[in-house]
Design an enzyme around this catalytic site. Structure first.
Site, PDB file in Angstrom:
ATOM      1  N   SER A 197      -0.685  24.281   8.916  1.00 41.91           N
ATOM      2  CA  SER A 197      -2.039  23.925   8.503  1.00 41.91           C
ATOM      3  C   SER A 197      -2.962  24.019   9.717  1.00 41.91           C
ATOM      4  O   SER A 197      -2.518  24.291  10.838  1.00 41.91           O
ATOM      5  CB  SER A 197      -2.084  22.491   7.925  1.00 41.91           C
ATOM      6  N   GLY A 198      -4.239  23.773   9.501  1.00 46.21           N
ATOM      7  CA  GLY A 198      -5.200  23.678  10.588  1.00 46.21           C
ATOM      8  C   GLY A 198      -5.339  24.945  11.408  1.00 46.21           C
ATOM      9  O   GLY A 198      -5.190  26.064  10.923  1.00 46.21           O
ATOM     10  N   ILE A 199      -5.609  24.757  12.712  1.00 42.62           N
ATOM     11  CA  ILE A 199      -5.872  25.914  13.568  1.00 42.62           C
ATOM     12  C   ILE A 199      -4.621  26.766  13.756  1.00 42.62           C
ATOM     13  O   ILE A 199      -4.713  27.968  13.986  1.00 42.62           O
ATOM     14  CB  ILE A 199      -6.460  25.507  14.930  1.00 42.62           C
ATOM     15  N   GLY A 200      -3.439  26.158  13.638  1.00 43.53           N
ATOM     16  CA  GLY A 200      -2.217  26.932  13.758  1.00 43.53           C
ATOM     17  C   GLY A 200      -2.072  27.920  12.619  1.00 43.53           C
ATOM     18  O   GLY A 200      -1.712  29.090  12.833  1.00 43.53           O
ATOM     19  N   SER A 250      -6.701  19.018  24.633  1.00 39.94           N
ATOM     20  CA  SER A 250      -7.856  18.337  24.042  1.00 39.94           C
ATOM     21  C   SER A 250      -8.729  17.782  25.148  1.00 39.94           C
ATOM     22  O   SER A 250      -8.232  17.406  26.219  1.00 39.94           O
ATOM     23  CB  SER A 250      -7.395  17.191  23.141  1.00 39.94           C
ATOM     24  N   GLY A 278       3.288  24.364  14.885  1.00 40.59           N
ATOM     25  CA  GLY A 278       2.219  23.612  14.231  1.00 40.59           C
ATOM     26  C   GLY A 278       1.356  24.517  13.375  1.00 40.59           C
ATOM     27  O   GLY A 278       0.140  24.360  13.297  1.00 40.59           O
ATOM     28  N   ALA A 279       2.003  25.485  12.695  1.00 43.24           N
ATOM     29  CA  ALA A 279       1.264  26.529  11.986  1.00 43.24           C
ATOM     30  C   ALA A 279       1.253  26.346  10.477  1.00 43.24           C
ATOM     31  O   ALA A 279       0.891  27.267   9.754  1.00 43.24           O
ATOM     32  CB  ALA A 279       1.858  27.890  12.332  1.00 43.24           C
ATOM     33  N   TYR A 294      -2.395   9.596  22.837  1.00 36.12           N
ATOM     34  CA  TYR A 294      -2.732  10.991  22.545  1.00 36.12           C
ATOM     35  C   TYR A 294      -3.363  11.658  23.766  1.00 36.12           C
ATOM     36  O   TYR A 294      -2.977  12.773  24.151  1.00 36.12           O
ATOM     37  CB  TYR A 294      -3.691  11.045  21.361  1.00 36.12           C
TER      38      TYR A 294
END
Length: 283
Positions: A20-23, A139, A17-18, A165
């Site tokens: 975009s975002g925190i990844g 989460s 999951g890299a 989720y």
């Protein structure tokens, strides 16, 4: 960060999951500290761009297809003789129930089964590395979850985007704790904070775009902040301080949901996960 978190020379870290975002931010910061980083993403252009910017290798995998995960594991094992850290960060949320090509409910597969499968396939390589660990992005929504193993993977029936989720984020915590118990491998789960990332893109009415806009900044942190606990957990040398634990950003939190600490439930989820992915963890 503390000095003990800084030296990553000679260590190989896989971040899913890299793209975009925190990844993406986490991968960049780990590479800046000297780690060899494998950037894993679903989007070809974004994944390649992130990897190029930080001088890393990139790998493509859609966790909605378990064959992609199996191929990814083969590629990682063929490329890296040592894997020190696996960051299971790939995930998503969708407004409607959908069944993957593997016959699983999409949210459950992408957010839990994919990481379960990848970890199992990389387990032996991880075990060979000193201070190896598996970090799982969870989460705080797990606090509202009830994970019904009879319906979580059902192809039809009532469906709640938030409920599905939250259930998978609870599964991430259960998996973390059971992974430690069954394998002895160090593992931790964390909530990054309310981060404005692409994970909200599938929420109807353009809410995802709003969350990433300046208007939402009083309510959501940026990926640069959300990646901080990911980097800390992947880099810290004090593995005893994180092993088997869940963190609300940097603060350890005792899971407040009974299922999260129920060993019988953990064994049931583990058995179901092995059946659905075809991977068998050897003790």
């Amino acid at each position: 960060m503390a000095v003990q978190d800084q030296d990553l020379q000679g260590r190989t870290i896989v971040v899913t999951g890299a793209s975009s975002g925190i990844g993406a931010v986490g991968a960049a910061r780990l590479a800046a500290r000297g780690a060899t980083v494998a950037v894993v993403g679903r989007d070809p252009e974004r994944t390649a761009r992130v990897a190029e910017e930080i001088g890393a290798a990139h790998f493509l995998a859609d966790f909605g297809r378990l064959d992609d995960v199996r191929k990814l594991a083969d590629q990682l094992l063929g490329r890296f003789p040592q894997i020190d850290v696996l960051v299971n960060n790939a995930g998503g949320s969708w407004p409607d129930r959908a069944v993957t090509v593997d016959g699983n409910e999409r949210t459950f597969q992408v957010n839990h089964l994919g990481g379960f499968l990848l970890t199992g396939l990389l387990l032996d390589r991880l075990r060979q590395a000193p201070r190896a660990r598996v970090i799982n992005t969870s989460s705080l929504t797990y606090r509202t979850a009830k994970l019904n193993l009879d319906t979580v993977n059902a192809p039809s029936g009532s469906f709640s985007m938030l409920g599905a989720y939250a259930a998978t984020k609870l599964a991430n915590i259960v998996f973390t704790r059971e992974l430690v118990r069954r394998t002895g491998l160090v593992s931790a789960a964390f909530h990054p904070g309310a981060v404005a990332t692409n994970v909200y893109d599938n929420i109807p009415f353009g809410i995802g775009a709003f969350i990433r806009s300046p208007l939402a900044r009083p309510f959501f942190i940026r990926p640069a902040q959300g990646a901080e606990p990911l980097v800390h957990l992947a880099a810290t040398r004090d593995v005893e301080a994180i092993d088997g634990k869940y963190f609300h950003r940097f603060k350890e939190e005792s899971p407040s949901v009974k299922q999260a600490v129920d060993p019988v439930f953990a064994a049931q989820l583990w058995e179901l996960s092995e059946q659905l992915t075809g991977v068998s963890y050897q003790r």
